[in-house]
Design an enzyme around this catalytic site. Structure first.
Site, PDB file in Angstrom:
ATOM      1  N   GLU A   1       0.826  -1.212   0.000  1.00 35.21           N
ATOM      2  CA  GLU A   1       0.000   0.000   0.000  1.00 35.21           C
ATOM      3  C   GLU A   1       0.858   1.257   0.000  1.00 35.21           C
ATOM      4  OE1 GLU A   1      -2.899  -0.013   3.150  1.00 35.21           O
ATOM      5  OE2 GLU A   1      -4.102  -1.555   2.167  1.00 35.21           O
TER       6      GLU A   1
ATOM      7  N   GLU B   1      -6.029  -7.465  -1.100  1.00 30.32           N
ATOM      8  CA  GLU B   1      -6.394  -7.371   0.321  1.00 30.32           C
ATOM      9  C   GLU B   1      -7.718  -6.635   0.457  1.00 30.32           C
ATOM     10  OE1 GLU B   1      -3.326  -5.825   3.101  1.00 30.32           O
ATOM     11  OE2 GLU B   1      -4.957  -4.727   4.081  1.00 30.32           O
TER      12      GLU B   1
HETATM   13  C1  IDC Z   1      -2.979  -4.064  10.297  1.00 30.15           C
HETATM   14  C2  IDC Z   1      -3.248  -5.239  11.202  1.00 30.15           C
HETATM   15  C3  IDC Z   1      -2.929  -4.852  12.625  1.00 30.15           C
HETATM   16  C4  IDC Z   1      -1.506  -4.331  12.681  1.00 30.15           C
HETATM   17  C5  IDC Z   1      -1.275  -3.229  11.691  1.00 30.15           C
HETATM   18  C6  IDC Z   1       0.187  -2.860  11.704  1.00 30.15           C
HETATM   19  O1  IDC Z   1      -4.582  -5.662  11.039  1.00 30.15           O
HETATM   20  O2  IDC Z   1      -3.062  -5.969  13.485  1.00 30.15           O
HETATM   21  O3  IDC Z   1      -1.268  -3.833  13.983  1.00 30.15           O
HETATM   22  O4  IDC Z   1      -1.641  -3.650  10.402  1.00 30.15           O
HETATM   23  O5  IDC Z   1       0.559  -2.015  10.698  1.00 30.15           O
HETATM   24  C7  IDC Z   1      -4.085  -2.309   5.638  1.00 30.15           C
HETATM   25  C8  IDC Z   1      -2.731  -2.882   5.660  1.00 30.15           C
HETATM   26  C9  IDC Z   1      -2.598  -3.922   6.753  1.00 30.15           C
HETATM   27  C10 IDC Z   1      -3.370  -3.521   7.994  1.00 30.15           C
HETATM   28  C11 IDC Z   1      -4.852  -3.460   7.643  1.00 30.15           C
HETATM   29  C12 IDC Z   1      -5.764  -3.112   8.817  1.00 30.15           C
HETATM   30  O6  IDC Z   1      -2.329  -3.429   4.416  1.00 30.15           O
HETATM   31  O7  IDC Z   1      -1.232  -4.079   7.041  1.00 30.15           O
HETATM   32  O8  IDC Z   1      -3.177  -4.502   8.965  1.00 30.15           O
HETATM   33  N1  IDC Z   1      -5.040  -2.504   6.556  1.00 30.15           N
HETATM   34  O9  IDC Z   1      -5.450  -1.855   9.320  1.00 30.15           O
HETATM   35  N2  IDC Z   1      -4.564  -1.461   4.742  1.00 30.15           N
HETATM   36  C13 IDC Z   1      -5.788  -1.091   5.098  1.00 30.15           C
HETATM   37  C14 IDC Z   1      -6.127  -1.761   6.249  1.00 30.15           C
END
Ligand code: IDC
Length: 460
Positions: A286, A378
């Site tokens: 991202e 994702e």
């Molecule tokens: C989130 C995980 C969370 C973690 C965080 C750390 O769910 O447990 O603490 O990352 O960076 C994304 C990202 C993905 C995120 C997810 C939810 O690609 O890494 O995971 N998210 O926030 N993009 C949008 C949402």
């Protein structure tokens, strides 16, 4: 110490007088060769504690043939001295309650035969549970390590055709599957039992392997994470699932910050996996706070590195604004349409979180899908934080749209993280049962009901 010595003496005596009495079992080790090739192999080592709770554990075993060497292990600290291998539990899996398991494994090399290990001990106590190498007999395969009749067995090497992902018969297909959580945190969730459930119970077509680069990820141990990713690629392949190798950049948002790491990582995984049909490369999760021009520049430097080693694999490029095709940054897909990445056989990433991203994002995807090959690598059923309530209506609207447009997707996450986006209830990964509905969260139940319906893969 005296007690230990006494036990050792007793064990020694029992060994002398033969196997008349069973020693109390403290542990069981399931040893499974998951893949073997010329001079090398990969094995899963699952340790189950059958005694009282253990806080901190060391497993030892013997590799009987002098040519057998541990090259790289995971989910524990691995070392070898002569024929003795020592495996010390990590912080996160060092405590094993009665009946609990730790899943570890290693890539090894061998020169002569490759006999299974012997003399497993856990904290010095012999593991008299069964030592199983059932996984070393591969299922029927097409000769490339892929079982027949599975998603990879049917579709083979994929390529981009127009705006679609196409199979070996040049027909558009949609892949539906799950993303891991960060493998630096949830490695324990990805083992033989959980991937069996994903392939056969969920009927998933793909596993996305989310390898964070920062946040205690790849940058802290490039060789270890590379090896763990390769191990998961093999486990997906053995079950006929595609493996999406996700270079999970997130913070910082400019992928160019990790350009050198990306080149090193992709050169390695592309060379190692070039002959496989099940691998797809996702080069930047991202991008955020960065222009499309900067993302394109990154892509045009990383893609040639992949192509040099693995010319025919599909590559997926992240997009501006957290892979929103620019929408979350006030832009849209036109910046890509007008200035596409200069490479063939590529797709563009779109991500959504159903409770946060709704009609205007769906309108963008509907429009963009006729101009750009899109892959939803994702998505979440919840808010963009990864938590909060499942938005059933928006999730359903999204998945209906993706089905209609034949856009492939992976759901965040196949894990037992304590957050709404996780598909498995907290604690699931501490056990060995991943099948059925009792382990599912609300999100998991919704997504599984969509993924597990029969695939429509045109052949001929
Ligand atoms: C989130 C995980 C969370 C973690 C965080 C750390 O769910 O447990 O603490 O990352 O960076 C994304 C990202 C993905 C995120 C997810 C939810 O690609 O890494 O995971 N998210 O926030 N993009 C949008 C949402």
């Amino acid at each position: 110490m005296a007690l230990l010595a006494a036990c050792a003496t007793m064990l020694g005596l029992m060994a002398l007088v033969g196997p008349a009495a069973n020693a109390a079992t403290g542990c069981r080790v399931d040893y499974t060769v998951t893949n073997q090739w010329q001079g090398g192999f990969q094995a899963g080592v699952k340790i189950t504690n059958l005694g009282d709770t253990v806080r901190g554990w060391t497993l030892k075993f013997t590799l009987p043939d002098t040519g057998q060497k541990v090259v790289q292990g995971w989910s524990a600290a691995w070392s070898q001295s002569g024929s003795t291998v020592t495996v010390a539990g990590a912080d996160w899996n060092g405590t094993l309650a009665t009946g609990a398991s730790a899943d570890t494994g290693f890539v090894g090399s061998f020169t002569g035969a490759n006999p299974k290990p012997t003399a497993f001990t856990l904290n010095g106590v012999a593991c008299t549970g069964s030592v199983d190498d059932g996984g070393s007999t591969p299922p029927p395969s097409d000769g490339g390590g892929t079982p027949t009749g599975t998603p990879v067995g049917v579709n083979g090497q994929l390529h981009v055709c127009g705006v679609h992902l196409c199979n070996q018969y040049n027909h558009p297909i949609q892949l539906r599957g799950m993303s891991t959580h960060g493998i630096q945190w949830f490695s324990q969730c990805y083992n033989a039992a959980s991937l069996d459930a994903l392939a056969t119970d969920w009927k998933a077509d793909l596993l996305r392997i989310a390898m964070y680069v920062q946040e205690d990820g790849y940058e802290t141990d490039p060789a270890g994470f590379t090896s763990r990713v390769n191990g998961l690629v093999d486990m997906a392949e053995a079950r006929g699932m595609y493996a999406l190798i996700d270079f999970h950049t997130l913070t910082p948002g400019d992928p160019n910050y990790n350009l050198d790491r990306a080149k090193t990582f992709f050169a390695s995984v592309a060379a190692r996996n070039a002959a496989k049909k099940n691998v797809i490369y996702e080069i930047a999760n991202e991008p955020n706070g960065v222009s499309w021009a900067a993302i394109k520049n990154y892509a045009e430097q990383v893609i040639p590195v992949i192509r040099a080693a693995d010319p025919d694999a599909v590559v997926i490029v992240g997009t501006r604004g957290w892979s929103s095709l620019g929408v979350s940054d006030g832009s849209n897909e036109s910046e890509i349409v007008n200035n596409p990445v200069n490479a063939a056989n590529i797709m563009y990433t779109f991500h959504f979180y159903a409770a946060s991203h709704k009609d205007n994002y769906r309108a963008t995807v509907s429009r963009a899908a006729s101009q750009l090959p899109l892959f939803v690598t994702e998505f979440g059923t919840v808010s963009a934080t990864g938590g909060g309530a499942v938005d059933q209506a928006s999730s359903t609207a999204w998945l209906d749209l993706l089905d209609q447009l034949k856009i492939s997707y992976a759901n965040w996450t196949y894990s037992d993280a304590p957050e709404g986006s996780a598909a498995l209830k907290p604690g699931t990964c501490g056990g060995s049962d991943y099948g059925g509905s009792a382990v599912l969260t609300e999100s998991g139940a919704l997504v599984k009901s969509r993924i597990s319906t029969p695939d429509d893969f045109p052949t001929g």
